[in-house]
Design a protein around this motif. Structure first.
Motif, PDB file in Angstrom:
ATOM      1  N   ILE A  67       0.830  -1.198   0.000  1.00 56.03           N
ATOM      2  CA  ILE A  67       0.000   0.000   0.000  1.00 56.03           C
ATOM      3  C   ILE A  67       0.869   1.254   0.000  1.00 56.03           C
ATOM      4  CG2 ILE A  67      -1.588   1.357   1.433  1.00 56.03           C
ATOM      5  CD1 ILE A  67      -2.973  -1.234   2.186  1.00 56.03           C
ATOM      6  N   VAL A  71       0.202   3.717  -3.175  1.00 52.04           N
ATOM      7  CA  VAL A  71      -0.425   5.024  -2.960  1.00 52.04           C
ATOM      8  C   VAL A  71       0.544   6.147  -3.317  1.00 52.04           C
ATOM      9  CG1 VAL A  71      -1.378   6.577  -1.208  1.00 52.04           C
ATOM     10  CG2 VAL A  71      -2.038   4.161  -1.229  1.00 52.04           C
ATOM     11  N   THR A 120      -9.082   2.668 -11.499  1.00 50.93           N
ATOM     12  CA  THR A 120      -8.860   1.885 -10.282  1.00 50.93           C
ATOM     13  C   THR A 120     -10.018   0.936  -9.995  1.00 50.93           C
ATOM     14  OG1 THR A 120      -9.749   3.731  -8.967  1.00 50.93           O
ATOM     15  CG2 THR A 120      -7.359   3.601  -9.224  1.00 50.93           C
ATOM     16  N   SER A 124      -9.376  -3.055  -9.801  1.00 48.70           N
ATOM     17  CA  SER A 124      -9.410  -3.635  -8.457  1.00 48.70           C
ATOM     18  C   SER A 124     -10.578  -4.586  -8.235  1.00 48.70           C
ATOM     19  CB  SER A 124      -9.476  -2.511  -7.412  1.00 48.70           C
ATOM     20  OG  SER A 124     -10.689  -1.778  -7.546  1.00 48.70           O
ATOM     21  N   PHE A 159     -14.413   4.237  -3.057  1.00 50.44           N
ATOM     22  CA  PHE A 159     -13.113   4.689  -3.543  1.00 50.44           C
ATOM     23  C   PHE A 159     -13.257   5.448  -4.861  1.00 50.44           C
ATOM     24  CE2 PHE A 159     -10.788   2.538  -0.305  1.00 50.44           C
ATOM     25  CZ  PHE A 159      -9.511   3.068  -0.357  1.00 50.44           C
ATOM     26  N   HIS A 192      -5.645   9.327   1.626  1.00 51.71           N
ATOM     27  CA  HIS A 192      -5.508   8.219   0.687  1.00 51.71           C
ATOM     28  C   HIS A 192      -4.849   7.022   1.367  1.00 51.71           C
ATOM     29  CE1 HIS A 192      -4.426   6.949  -3.723  1.00 51.71           C
ATOM     30  NE2 HIS A 192      -5.113   6.040  -3.074  1.00 51.71           N
ATOM     31  N   SER A 196      -6.871   3.525   2.301  1.00 50.58           N
ATOM     32  CA  SER A 196      -6.308   2.288   1.765  1.00 50.58           C
ATOM     33  C   SER A 196      -6.005   1.288   2.877  1.00 50.58           C
ATOM     34  CB  SER A 196      -5.027   2.593   0.973  1.00 50.58           C
ATOM     35  OG  SER A 196      -5.304   3.437  -0.124  1.00 50.58           O
ATOM     36  N   THR A 199      -9.036  -0.559   4.326  1.00 47.56           N
ATOM     37  CA  THR A 199      -9.561  -1.725   3.611  1.00 47.56           C
ATOM     38  C   THR A 199      -8.980  -3.037   4.145  1.00 47.56           C
ATOM     39  OG1 THR A 199      -7.821  -1.538   1.921  1.00 47.56           O
ATOM     40  CG2 THR A 199      -9.892  -0.390   1.508  1.00 47.56           C
ATOM     41  N   GLU A 218     -14.098   5.388   5.523  1.00 49.10           N
ATOM     42  CA  GLU A 218     -14.086   5.896   4.156  1.00 49.10           C
ATOM     43  C   GLU A 218     -15.159   6.959   3.954  1.00 49.10           C
ATOM     44  OE1 GLU A 218     -14.592   2.240   2.128  1.00 49.10           O
ATOM     45  OE2 GLU A 218     -12.598   1.496   2.726  1.00 49.10           O
TER      46      GLU A 218
END
Length: 248
Positions: A67, A71, A120, A124, A159, A192, A196, A199, A218
Motif C-alpha cells: 500500500i 499510494v 482503479t 481492483s 473509492f 488516501h 487504503s 480496507t 471511508e
C-alpha cells in the motif's frame, strides 16, 4: 442466486460512476478527453506498482508495504497529471463553455478524478466480480454475515467517489502557494493512505465487524473531502463578488 449477486454487485460498484459518466462526462468531448488522459496516467501508476510488487518477491504477501508504494506512486502521477493540465489549461479554457469561469480548475480536477476512479475501480474489482458468478460464495472474514463480493462492491464505489473528491481537492491545493494549499495536498495524501489501510480491516480475522469500521472511515474521509471542496467553491464565489464591490 449467482446471477442476482453478480448484477447486484455490478450496480453497486459501477452504478454511481456510470451515472456520472452518462449524465455529465459524456456531455462534453473535452471532459471525455481529460478523463481518458487521467485514466491513462492512473494505469501507468498501477503498472509501476505492479512491477515493483513483482520484483519485490520477499514482501509480496505484505499488504501494508504494498500500500505504501502503490499510494505514493498514484499521488506522484496525480501531481504529474496536474502539471500536464496546467500547461494546457489556457487551451482547455478557450474551448470550454465558460472560458473565464473561476470554477474551471475545480471542474478539471473532478473530471480528472473520474478518470482515476474509472481505472482503479475496473482493475481492483472486476476479477472479484467475475468470481461472483461461480457456484460458491466467499464470506467476508471480518463480517461473516456478508459476502466479500458485496463488501468489495461497496468499497469500490466509495473509492471511486473518493478519487473524484481527492483529485478536486488536490488540484485546488496544487494551484495555491499557501499553507491552505499545502494543507489540502497533505490531506489528500494522508487520507488516501488512511482509506487504503482501512480496507485491510475487511479481511481481518481479529477485528470483529472490521468491514463496518472500514466503510465508516471511508465515508468520513469522503465527507471531509466534500467539505473542503465546498469551501473552495465558496472562496471561488466570493472572489468575483469582492472584486465587483471594490470596483463599484
Amino acid at each position: 442466486m449467482s446471477l442476482y449477486t453478480f448484477f447486484g454487485c455490478l450496480l453497486i460498484a459501477y452504478g454511481p460512476i456510470l451515472s456520472i459518466f452518462f449524465l455529465y462526462i459524456a456531455q462534453s468531448a473535452q471532459h471525455v478527453l481529460v478523463t481518458v488522459a487521467s485514466a491513462f496516467f492512473c494505469l501507468i501508476a498501477l503498472l509501476f506498482s505492479s512491477v515493483i510488487w513483482y520484483l519485490a518477491k520477499t514482501v509480496q504477501s505484505t499488504l501494508t508495504i504494498s500500500i505504501v508504494y502503490s499510494v505514493a506512486i498514484q499521488e506522484i502521477f496525480r501531481w504529474c497529471y496536474f502539471l500536464l493540465l496546467q500547461r494546457s489549461e489556457a487551451g482547455l479554457n478557450m474551448i470550454t463553455r465558460h472560458p473565464t469561469s473561476p470554477y474551471n480548475k475545480l471542474e478539471f480536477g473532478f473530471v480528472a478524478g473520474y478518470g482515476y476512479a474509472l481505472a482503479t475501480s475496473l482493475i481492483s474489482y472486476i476479477s472479484i466480480l467475475v468470481e461472483s458468478i461461480g457456484p460458491g460464495v466467499i464470506m467476508c472474514p471480518s463480517c461473516p454475515n456478508a459476502s466479500l463480493f458485496l463488501i468489495s462492491a461497496v468499497t469500490t464505489t466509495l473509492f471511486s467517489l473518493l478519487h473524484m473528491a481527492w483529485m478536486t481537492v488536490a488540484f485546488d491545493g496544487y494551484s495555491k502557494r499557501s499553507w491552505s494549499g499545502y494543507g489540502k495536498v497533505a490531506w489528500v495524501i494522508l487520507s488516501h493512505f488512511g482509506a487504503s489501510y482501512a480496507t485491510l480491516m475487511n479481511t481481518s480475522t481479529t477485528i470483529a465487524y472490521g468491514c463496518v469500521y472500514a466503510v465508516v472511515m471511508e465515508l468520513i474521509i469522503l465527507l471531509i473531502s466534500c467539505v473542503l471542496i465546498g469551501h473552495s467553491l465558496k472562496l471561488k464565489l466570493s472572489v468575483p463578488t469582492a472584486s465587483h464591490q471594490h470596483s463599484s
